[in-house]
Every structure is written in C-alpha cells, then in structure tokens.
Design an enzyme around this catalytic site. Structure first.
Site, PDB file in Angstrom:
ATOM      1  N   CYS A   2      15.973  -3.419  43.985  1.00 19.20           N
ATOM      2  CA  CYS A   2      14.862  -3.889  43.156  1.00 19.20           C
ATOM      3  C   CYS A   2      14.396  -5.284  43.551  1.00 19.20           C
ATOM      4  O   CYS A   2      15.216  -6.189  43.701  1.00 19.20           O
ATOM      5  CB  CYS A   2      15.352  -3.895  41.711  1.00 19.20           C
ATOM      6  SG  CYS A   2      14.134  -4.512  40.591  1.00 19.20           S
TER       7      CYS A   2
ATOM      8  N   ARG B 264       5.739   5.194  37.785  1.00 16.50           N
ATOM      9  CA  ARG B 264       6.821   4.393  37.207  1.00 16.50           C
ATOM     10  C   ARG B 264       6.359   2.963  36.898  1.00 16.50           C
ATOM     11  O   ARG B 264       6.915   2.283  36.052  1.00 16.50           O
ATOM     12  CB  ARG B 264       7.993   4.377  38.191  1.00 16.50           C
ATOM     13  CG  ARG B 264       9.221   3.709  37.660  1.00 16.50           C
ATOM     14  CD  ARG B 264      10.423   3.950  38.565  1.00 16.50           C
ATOM     15  NE  ARG B 264      11.627   3.667  37.827  1.00 16.50           N
ATOM     16  CZ  ARG B 264      12.168   2.459  37.737  1.00 16.50           C
ATOM     17  NH1 ARG B 264      11.632   1.443  38.356  1.00 16.50           N
ATOM     18  NH2 ARG B 264      13.251   2.280  37.022  1.00 16.50           N
TER      19      ARG B 264
HETATM   20  P1  IMP Z   1      21.410   0.386  41.214  1.00 13.37           P
HETATM   21  O1  IMP Z   1      22.428   1.227  40.524  1.00 13.37           O
HETATM   22  O2  IMP Z   1      21.759  -1.079  41.207  1.00 13.37           O
HETATM   23  O3  IMP Z   1      21.106   0.874  42.577  1.00 13.37           O
HETATM   24  O4  IMP Z   1      20.075   0.487  40.339  1.00 13.37           O
HETATM   25  C1  IMP Z   1      19.436   1.703  40.067  1.00 13.37           C
HETATM   26  C2  IMP Z   1      18.295   1.447  39.106  1.00 13.37           C
HETATM   27  O5  IMP Z   1      17.299   0.616  39.720  1.00 13.37           O
HETATM   28  C3  IMP Z   1      17.498   2.679  38.709  1.00 13.37           C
HETATM   29  O6  IMP Z   1      18.121   3.453  37.720  1.00 13.37           O
HETATM   30  C4  IMP Z   1      16.187   2.092  38.243  1.00 13.37           C
HETATM   31  O7  IMP Z   1      16.236   1.631  36.910  1.00 13.37           O
HETATM   32  C5  IMP Z   1      16.025   0.883  39.126  1.00 13.37           C
HETATM   33  N1  IMP Z   1      15.082   1.128  40.236  1.00 13.37           N
HETATM   34  C6  IMP Z   1      14.910   2.226  40.997  1.00 13.37           C
HETATM   35  N2  IMP Z   1      13.983   2.033  41.955  1.00 13.37           N
HETATM   36  C7  IMP Z   1      13.555   0.775  41.797  1.00 13.37           C
HETATM   37  C8  IMP Z   1      12.610  -0.021  42.489  1.00 13.37           C
HETATM   38  O8  IMP Z   1      12.008   0.370  43.498  1.00 13.37           O
HETATM   39  N3  IMP Z   1      12.412  -1.274  42.001  1.00 13.37           N
HETATM   40  C9  IMP Z   1      13.072  -1.738  40.914  1.00 13.37           C
HETATM   41  N4  IMP Z   1      14.015  -1.059  40.271  1.00 13.37           N
HETATM   42  C10 IMP Z   1      14.248   0.197  40.696  1.00 13.37           C
END
Ligand code: IMP
Length: 497
Positions: free
Chosen positions: A319, A418
């Site tokens: 993100c 989204r």
């Molecule tokens: P991770 O577990 O730290 O990889 O975070 C996953 C979460 O990041 C997802 O469930 C979303 O809420 C968020 N997310 C997914 N794609 C994006 C993006 O492109 N930008 C910002 N947040 C994202």
C-alpha cells in the site's frame, strides 16, 4: 480549526505482550481459536463463526477458489476478489462450494479428435499427466477414455496421431458412480491397482477423478470450516457500484458472507450498499464493511448495519496510500480505538460487531497482538500470497523462489471501484505497488506454524480463548532501543547453508 490527536499513531512492532499467570491447564492444545465473523445480540450465537481468526484479503493476487479451499480446510475464510467480472467471481465461489476433498474436477481434458501434440501441450501447461477424453473436450462431458503417459511413446508416434487412436477406451476403464464415497473409491483403486478412478453420472458424463496419491492428504481436517451441507465456506468481495448485479450472482453461487471492499469505508456509498442488501435480503445476508480507522467511522458502519467492520488504512505491505494521499493511521492505534468503540457499542446496544484488523501483519506475533488489542480476526494479503495455493506465478530470482504480489490499487489490478469517490471510472493514480514476496511453501504448513505460536503466546498470557486474551492481555509500548534488544544482537550470525 482542525482537530489534532494528542498521541502519534503507532504500529504493531511498537508493542509487546507481558506474560500473565498461566495455570498447568493452560496449554496450547487446549486453546480454542474460534471467533465470531458477524454481528450478534447479547446472549445469542453469531450466525457465522470461523474456527481460526484468519481471513484472506480481497485481492487478485491472494484469494481465488484454490486458496479459499486451502484456508477453509484449516478453519479460516477467504473473500474471493471482486475486481473481476461478476460471472467469473461467481464461478470461483461455485467451485469452492462444489469442492469435495479428494474429488478432483478434471482440469486436463481433450476431445477424441485432438492430437498427441495437444496432449503434450496440455500436460506441460497443467503439470498433470492424467487426461480425460470427453466428447466435448470439457471437464464434465461424456467420458470416452483416459490418456496417461503409459498410452503413448513419443519415439514411436507422430505428434499428429489422434487421441482416439491411443487413448484407453471407456470400455477398458475401471470407473464408478458419481455418488461413490471417498472410502469406496479408494477401495476400488486398491483392488484394481489403478492410479486414478473416474466417477461418472447416469449419462456417463464425467463428474470427478479420484487419485490414489491423494488418499493420505485428504484425511479429515479437524478445524475445517463447513456449512450445514458439509461444503466449505467462502466469502466474496463486493463494491459500491455494481452491487445490484454482483450480490444476487454471488448469493446464487453460494457465497456465505460478503464484504464491501473499499480503501475508505466512512462514506455514504457503503450505507447505500448495505441498505440495498437489507431491503432485498433482510438480515439473512451477512455483509462486512470498511475500512475505517477511528471511532466515528466504526459507529457510522455499525449504525448502517454492517455485520463486521474492517480496520486499517495505509498499512498493507503493497500500500502506498499514505504516501500518495496523506491519509491513514498506524494500524495498532486504529485498532485499539475501534476496539474501544466496538465494546462501547456493545455496552450501549447489546449488539456485538466483530472487527477485523486488515493489513500490516508482518510477523506472526502481530496476529496475537492484534487479537489482544481487540481484533476478532485478521485479514492478510502478503502472508497468503507467499503460498503454493495463491493464484500468482512463482518466479526464480537469482536462485530464490518468489511469488508475485500486487495491490488492488496498482495499475496491474485495474480495480478502480475500490478507490471510487463517485467520479471517473478509472484509477487516476496508483495506491498500490506490484511486487514479489518470498515463496514459503504450503498454506497448511505455514498456518499451522503461525497458529502454534499464537496459541503458545496466548498460554503465556493465561488465555485459552480470544475473548479471554482480550480481557487478560497486558500490552506495553517498546522504545526504539529495546526493539534492537529484541532481535539477535551483539553476536555475529553464522551463515548456515
Ligand atoms: P497485507 O496483509 O499487509 O499485505 O495487506 C493486505 C491489505 O492491504 C488488503 O486486505 C487491503 O485492505 C489492502 N490493500 C490491497 N491492495 C491495496 C493497494 O493497492 N493499496 C492499498 N492497500 C491495499
């Protein structure tokens, strides 16, 4: 004048748990990780609970039907990504609901008029050497025969030899009825010394293949998450644009829960979407909403009727929302505030609304911390993207295996819904990156290891359930110097090869 928060916002790595008293009965094997997924009234049971506090992120690079089955086998739930055409998403949901452990819907099929060359190409593509020959070349067509590598000799046969000339014909096959149980199928496999048993319906159409090698791996998983009809449970992501089409299709496909997937949930669009669901389906359909990072956002979604609320903006591994837009909040601070709001809401109304900590889990202990801080379950993207079952490619980078992992806000995902603010139907700037994460093997092995750490820490805190952990946990902030103390330090690491 703008409102200023007194405290900086913090993330999981700035906190640790302090052990509490643990009795001799407080052992990891006694820990119960069952947790509510959806809202419930005081004294009532939640409509859906999950057996482990993990759900997979609503992302193209994370949650397809294959990962959903693997996670349901362990007791968690996937939310199949919504950034794909409605029919394709519904088909993924159907595949999970149709899935029967040990019964494989054939993915390598040819028609009798196809050639040896087609067979070889297919084998290379799917990696499977058992190929069903069906009248229409599809997975459920009338079964005419089977081809395995015992049926052809590359050195002696021309690549344009037709399948019908070298396949093992139906009349020579051992097969069984579609309704055959796994145990019966395996008895037939043993009796006839075969590797694969096709199951067909009354019209001789192929239903499943049962393989000898799968027998041991398909012993019952004691935590598996199943519905009343013993099918795996699965969730699905929706957006605030096309819900009038998407919601009915997903429900018809059998989705057990829905979740509005949005980077910013404190918005009228979410309320309108929930209102639509309540108007057409009442309380029967379960829908989560989010994401929010404070009390006000939580209240808004709780009052709007969300069945659970997701917490987190800007903390995901892929993100870049905080850099791009300057919005977000440290995940731990956001979670702590929303958990307080959830508890206050419960006190006031007698309605408990589970909260999900979404994004930013880097170490296994972050899961335990999130639960201790009040999360009912966590949503993970990067974590699951690393496994065999995630939908992305495994690539070899300088001798190390990596898996692809990209954000829903990256140009690659093209998921403008989204990030929709009611404006243009495209992404005007990216909020996520396209990346690689280290490949880590099977979901089962990793989830078991992670949860063994969670259980063990819970016992150190004297807790056998998640609510007990939330009540008993003692959490401390750590200084940046003591973070250094927490890793290996003042030693030279030896390089084990
Ligand atoms: P991770 O577990 O730290 O990889 O975070 C996953 C979460 O990041 C997802 O469930 C979303 O809420 C968020 N997310 C997914 N794609 C994006 C993006 O492109 N930008 C910002 N947040 C994202």
């Amino acid at each position: 004048m703008a409102f200023y928060y007194d405290e900086p916002s913090r993330t999981f790595s700035e906190y640790l748990l302090i052990p509490g008293y643990s009795s001799s009965k407080c052992v990891p094997s006694e820990v119960d990780l069952k947790t509510p997924l959806v809202r419930f009234k005081r004294g009532e049971e939640p409509g859906i609970s999950i057996n482990i506090p993990m759900v997979s992120a609503i992302m193209q690079s994370v949650s397809d039907d294959r990962l959903a089955v693997a996670l349901a086998e362990e007791g968690g739930m996937s939310f199949i990504y919504g950034s794909q055409p409605v029919e394709e998403q519904a088909e993924m949901v159907k595949k999970v609901k149709r899935y029967r452990a040990g019964f494989v819907v054939s993915d390598s099929n040819v028609s009798p008029e196809m050639t040896l060359e087609d067979v070889l190409r297919l084998t290379e593509k799917t990696g499977h050497s058992t190929i069903a020959v069906t009248e229409d070349g599809g997975p459920n067509g009338k079964l005419l025969g089977i081809v395995t590598n015992k049926d052809y000799r590359l050195s002696r046969m021309s690549p344009d030899t037709r399948v019908k000339e070298f396949m093992t014909k139906f009349d020579d096959l051992v097969y069984a009825e579609e309704e055959t149980s796994l145990k019966e199928a395996n008895d037939i496999i043993w009796e006839h010394k075969i590797n694969c048993l096709p199951l067909v319906n009354k019209n001789r159409e192929l239903a499943y293949l049962v393989f000898r090698k799968d027998y041991d791996t398909h012993k019952k998983n004691e935590n598996e998450l199943i519905d009343n009809a013993k099918r795996y449970m699965v969730g699905a992501g929706i957006n605030t644009r096309d819900y009038e089409m998407r919601v009915p299709a997903l429900l018809e496909a059998g989705a057990d829960a829905l979740c509005i997937d949005s980077s910013e949930g404190f918005s009228e669009w979410q309320k309108i979407t929930i209102d639509y669901i309540r108007k057409h389906y009442g309380e029967r359909v379960k829908v989560g909403a989010g994401n929010v990072v404070d009390e006000e956002g939580f209240r808004f979604l709780a009052d709007a009727g969300a069945d659970f609320v997701k917490v987190g903006i800007g903390g995901g591994a892929i993100c870049i929302t905080r850099e791009q837009k300057g919005i977000g909040r440290g995940q731990a601070t956001a979670l702590i505030e929303v958990a307080k709001a959830r508890d206050a809401y419960y006190e006031e109304t007698g309605v408990y609304i589970p909260i999900c900590s979404d994004g930013g889990i880097v170490h296994d202990y972050h899961i335990t911390l999130a639960l201790a801080m009040g999360a009912d379950f966590v949503m993970l993207g990067r974590y699951f993207a690393r496994f065999d079952e995630s939908p992305t490619k495994r690539v070899n980078i300088n001798g190390s295996y990596m898996k692809e992992y990209w954000g829903e806000g990256s140009a690659r995902a093209r998921n403008w819904q989204r990030y929709d603010m009611g404006g243009e139907q495209k992404l005007s700037f990216e909020e996520g990156v396209d990346s690689l994460v280290p490949y880590a093997g099977s979901l089962k092995d990793n989830v078991n290891l992670t949860l063994s750490k969670v259980r063990s820490t819970m016992c150190n805190c004297g807790a056998l359930t998640i609510p007990e952990l939330q009540k008993k946990a003692k959490i401390t902030l750590v200084s940046s110097t003591s973070i250094v103390e927490g890793g290996a330090h003042d030693v030279t690491l030896r390089n084990h090869r």
